[in-house]
Motif scaffolding. Structure first.
Motif, mmCIF file in Angstrom:
data_model
loop_
_atom_site.group_PDB
_atom_site.id
_atom_site.type_symbol
_atom_site.label_atom_id
_atom_site.label_comp_id
_atom_site.label_asym_id
_atom_site.label_seq_id
_atom_site.Cartn_x
_atom_site.Cartn_y
_atom_site.Cartn_z
ATOM 1 N N HIS A 1 90.247 -66.921 34.278
ATOM 2 C CA HIS A 1 89.701 -67.034 32.996
ATOM 3 C C HIS A 1 88.044 -67.052 33.370
ATOM 4 O O HIS A 1 87.530 -67.653 33.691
ATOM 5 C CB HIS A 1 89.702 -68.263 32.196
ATOM 6 N N TRP B 1 84.431 -66.272 32.390
ATOM 7 C CA TRP B 1 83.375 -66.956 31.363
ATOM 8 C C TRP B 1 82.399 -66.097 31.007
ATOM 9 O O TRP B 1 81.465 -65.624 31.824
ATOM 10 C CB TRP B 1 82.959 -68.421 31.583
ATOM 11 N N ASN B 2 82.144 -65.670 29.717
ATOM 12 C CA ASN B 2 80.892 -65.299 29.426
ATOM 13 C C ASN B 2 80.446 -63.838 30.045
ATOM 14 O O ASN B 2 81.212 -63.029 30.480
ATOM 15 C CB ASN B 2 80.043 -66.367 29.408
ATOM 16 N N TYR C 1 85.673 -72.659 34.371
ATOM 17 C CA TYR C 1 86.058 -72.323 33.063
ATOM 18 C C TYR C 1 87.649 -72.775 33.164
ATOM 19 O O TYR C 1 88.217 -72.745 32.096
ATOM 20 C CB TYR C 1 85.621 -71.311 32.362
ATOM 21 N N TRP D 1 89.007 -75.311 31.320
ATOM 22 C CA TRP D 1 88.931 -75.527 29.809
ATOM 23 C C TRP D 1 90.119 -74.961 29.122
ATOM 24 O O TRP D 1 90.489 -74.942 27.907
ATOM 25 C CB TRP D 1 87.795 -74.666 29.359
ATOM 26 N N VAL D 2 91.051 -74.378 30.019
ATOM 27 C CA VAL D 2 92.485 -73.619 29.465
ATOM 28 C C VAL D 2 93.421 -74.564 30.103
ATOM 29 O O VAL D 2 93.718 -74.296 31.150
ATOM 30 C CB VAL D 2 92.396 -72.286 29.787
ATOM 31 N N HIS E 1 76.369 -78.910 22.387
ATOM 32 C CA HIS E 1 76.651 -79.693 21.454
ATOM 33 C C HIS E 1 76.862 -81.060 21.864
ATOM 34 O O HIS E 1 77.349 -82.070 21.047
ATOM 35 C CB HIS E 1 77.911 -79.263 20.423
ATOM 36 N N MET F 1 87.381 -82.610 30.677
ATOM 37 C CA MET F 1 88.302 -81.629 30.864
ATOM 38 C C MET F 1 89.009 -81.837 32.204
ATOM 39 O O MET F 1 90.278 -81.928 32.533
ATOM 40 C CB MET F 1 87.987 -80.028 31.199
ATOM 41 N N HIS G 1 96.057 -65.712 13.099
ATOM 42 C CA HIS G 1 94.701 -66.200 12.937
ATOM 43 C C HIS G 1 93.916 -65.251 11.583
ATOM 44 O O HIS G 1 94.487 -64.645 10.948
ATOM 45 C CB HIS G 1 93.882 -65.694 14.123
ATOM 46 N N HIS H 1 88.831 -78.681 21.445
ATOM 47 C CA HIS H 1 88.008 -77.697 22.097
ATOM 48 C C HIS H 1 88.664 -76.585 22.802
ATOM 49 O O HIS H 1 88.498 -75.420 22.427
ATOM 50 C CB HIS H 1 86.966 -78.405 23.175
ATOM 51 N N THR I 1 84.770 -77.682 18.061
ATOM 52 C CA THR I 1 83.964 -77.670 19.511
ATOM 53 C C THR I 1 84.641 -78.724 20.490
ATOM 54 O O THR I 1 84.615 -78.795 21.329
ATOM 55 C CB THR I 1 82.481 -77.729 19.538
ATOM 56 N N ARG J 1 85.041 -69.428 14.578
ATOM 57 C CA ARG J 1 85.884 -69.954 15.944
ATOM 58 C C ARG J 1 86.445 -68.857 16.796
ATOM 59 O O ARG J 1 86.241 -68.987 17.917
ATOM 60 C CB ARG J 1 86.929 -70.919 15.323
ATOM 61 N N ARG J 2 86.525 -67.745 16.151
ATOM 62 C CA ARG J 2 87.499 -66.702 16.868
ATOM 63 C C ARG J 2 86.439 -66.145 17.922
ATOM 64 O O ARG J 2 86.613 -65.758 19.134
ATOM 65 C CB ARG J 2 88.155 -65.737 16.194
ATOM 66 N N PRO K 1 80.376 -67.675 20.534
ATOM 67 C CA PRO K 1 79.742 -67.132 21.723
ATOM 68 C C PRO K 1 79.576 -67.915 22.948
ATOM 69 O O PRO K 1 79.341 -67.478 23.999
ATOM 70 C CB PRO K 1 78.230 -67.052 21.265
ATOM 71 N N PHE K 2 80.135 -69.134 22.941
ATOM 72 C CA PHE K 2 80.094 -70.102 24.429
ATOM 73 C C PHE K 2 81.319 -70.153 24.826
ATOM 74 O O PHE K 2 81.287 -69.317 25.905
ATOM 75 C CB PHE K 2 79.279 -71.506 23.862
ATOM 76 N N ASN K 3 82.253 -70.928 24.264
ATOM 77 C CA ASN K 3 83.760 -70.879 24.854
ATOM 78 C C ASN K 3 84.782 -70.250 23.941
ATOM 79 O O ASN K 3 84.524 -70.825 22.835
ATOM 80 C CB ASN K 3 83.791 -72.431 25.109
ATOM 81 N N ARG K 4 85.590 -69.727 24.519
ATOM 82 C CA ARG K 4 86.680 -69.230 23.675
ATOM 83 C C ARG K 4 88.055 -69.293 24.208
ATOM 84 O O ARG K 4 88.786 -68.364 24.670
ATOM 85 C CB ARG K 4 86.628 -67.792 23.442
ATOM 86 N N PRO K 5 88.394 -70.764 24.684
ATOM 87 C CA PRO K 5 89.519 -71.110 25.464
ATOM 88 C C PRO K 5 90.873 -70.713 24.820
ATOM 89 O O PRO K 5 91.886 -70.686 25.409
ATOM 90 C CB PRO K 5 89.474 -72.415 25.752
ATOM 91 N N ASP L 1 90.803 -66.722 25.204
ATOM 92 C CA ASP L 1 90.700 -66.265 26.921
ATOM 93 C C ASP L 1 92.029 -66.482 27.597
ATOM 94 O O ASP L 1 91.942 -66.172 28.550
ATOM 95 C CB ASP L 1 89.407 -66.796 27.450
#
Lengths: 287, 287
Positions: free
Chosen positions: A125, A127-128, A157, A160-161, A187, A199, A287, B205, B235, B262-263, B266-270, B273
């Motif tokens: 995965h 990231w960014n 990352y 995170w999954v 945040h 995580m 979605h 998250h 988040t 959500r989809r 810009p930070f995390n899209r676990p 992804d």
């Protein structure tokens, strides 16, 4: 330093060593990691985890920069880790930019033992901005038999999954080594731990396995890294946590000796209480 | 109380109401939950989550006790929730001991709207002594279309098994309602949040969806419950958290209106992804 007299025959000391790599300077970074490994050995470590992209840095603008800081699995950084692992009879897991066949570039981690490279993992995965610099990993989540248990890797990352930890647990991992370059979460409330620690705790607890995650520190092209490396036991709670600078944390763990206790945990058994027939784990349907 | 003037057309107020059920006393517990629902309505709630086993209590010694406190989906507690949901034009999700065909007993949760029962969930992962009192759930993780988004449920310990949240996310859930009876974790360090909060944060998250988890409080047959209900945004971080006693927490959320944000986080899209081809999610292969 852990007293060897206190250790069972299957116990080991795992260390996470934080470094602050210099972008693109493989030689300096390799020396930095070897020094960190020796520092961990001096603390009694048998297994040393280094950060993600410890060999070449992280914040590549594009594939050309990434390629210039990448090396094959036979490259100089991995050679140096093999040398120090053999010299001290220890194991090392660290992240490196991998140049593979056909021009592929992976954000990879290697597991090196006294006899050389034992396992390779390519970050699944990205990231960014990593998507600009690397190809997504294509080896799944390998798990390797070692004298101290079955060991797998994931990178930053990936944690995170939840399928990352789960895939390793399904393959029987006792211990997950997680080279990471953790960044601040925009945040995070003041009274909650870093998301990375949540995580790691959730991953270790839900999979009843040990996790040792080493994160870099410092700032690279404006991106801050938090250090905060963490070693979690199989309940998920931390055995050791680092601050935000140069630091090595260590903890004694027993991946093999705890197998029965983990499987028969009288409180929570979330790995063994799974009911695979009830899940939907394919692509997102709506979605 | 949330000012309706501040709300987008798709926003709702979700509430988690903590109760302390009396073991086996369905009539008293039903009254208690109806009072809690009315309390949440007075705070502006559109959707009210009640604890696990809110109708009959939790600490059953065996199936006979569990059966005596169970009811079918047409039972008195669910009827009362339908009545109050219709009366106030709100939605209610709460846990109840379910008596099903053939003598089956489930630790179930129901979603009731102004038009009656909309969804039934049966706890997939029974925890500890629940195995003496209930059958494991057999409905998977249903997700239901509502005026405020796609809604799924899970119950307490299900949150410890990441496939629960993930199955709901794969089915398109925007919001997960989690009736729970959270207990203290014996090893929680003083500077870490309750494990339940870590699981809710990680679940929300990693799946980029809202979670509203209502937990009971009190002590039943020596088992303490921590309350500590939590509403998490997509988040994972908390919008509202309760203490350990009688309390109702509320938060304004926008499950439908946030879909694009959500989809495209810009930070995390676990959730987006994920790379399903790289995972092993079957039965544990080795231990």
């Amino acid at each position: 330093m852990v007293d060897p007299g206190e250790r069972s025959s299957t116990s080991i000391v795992v260390a996470c060593a934080q470094t602050d790599p210099i972008l693109g300077d493989i030689e300096a970074n390799t020396d930095m990691t070897v020094e960190a490994i020796r520092g961990a050995v001096a603390l009694g470590a048998d297994v040393i985890v280094l950060p993600e992209c410890a060999s070449g840095g992280w914040a590549f603008a594009d594939r050309a920069e990434s390629a210039a800081a990448a090396q094959p699995l036979t490259g100089s950084t991995i050679r140096a880790w093999e040398q120090v692992a053999m010299e001290h009879n220890v194991w090392v897991s660290g992240g490196f930019g991998e140049k593979a066949d056909g021009g592929a570039l992976y954000n990879s981690a290697v597991l090196v033992g006294p006899n050389g490279v034992e396992s390779l993992y390519r970050k699944v995965h990205l990231w960014n901005s990593e998507n600009l610099a690397f190809d997504p990993g294509n080896l799944g989540y390998p798990v390797t038999e070692t004298p101290f248990g079955r060991v797998g890797m994931l990178i930053c990352y990936d944690a995170w999954v939840p399928e990352s930890f789960r895939s390793l647990a399904v393959a029987g991992a006792d211990l997950v080594l997680a080279p990471s370059d953790w960044v601040p979460n925009p945040h995070q409330p003041a009274d909650m731990p870093p998301l990375a620690h949540l995580m790691v705790t959730a991953g270790a607890h839900s999979n009843q396995m040990y996790v040792a995650a080493a994160s870099r520190y410092g700032i690279e092209r404006g991106q801050q890294f938090i250090g905060s490396s963490m070693i979690a036991d199989h309940t998920g709670w931390p055995l050791a946590r680092a601050g935000g600078g140069e630091e090595i944390i260590v903890a004694q763990i027993d991946p093999i000796g705890s197998r029965s206790a983990r499987r028969n945990d009288p409180f929570n058994r979330p790995l063994w209480d799974r009911r695979v027939s009830q899940y939907e784990m394919g692509e997102v349907r709506a979605h």
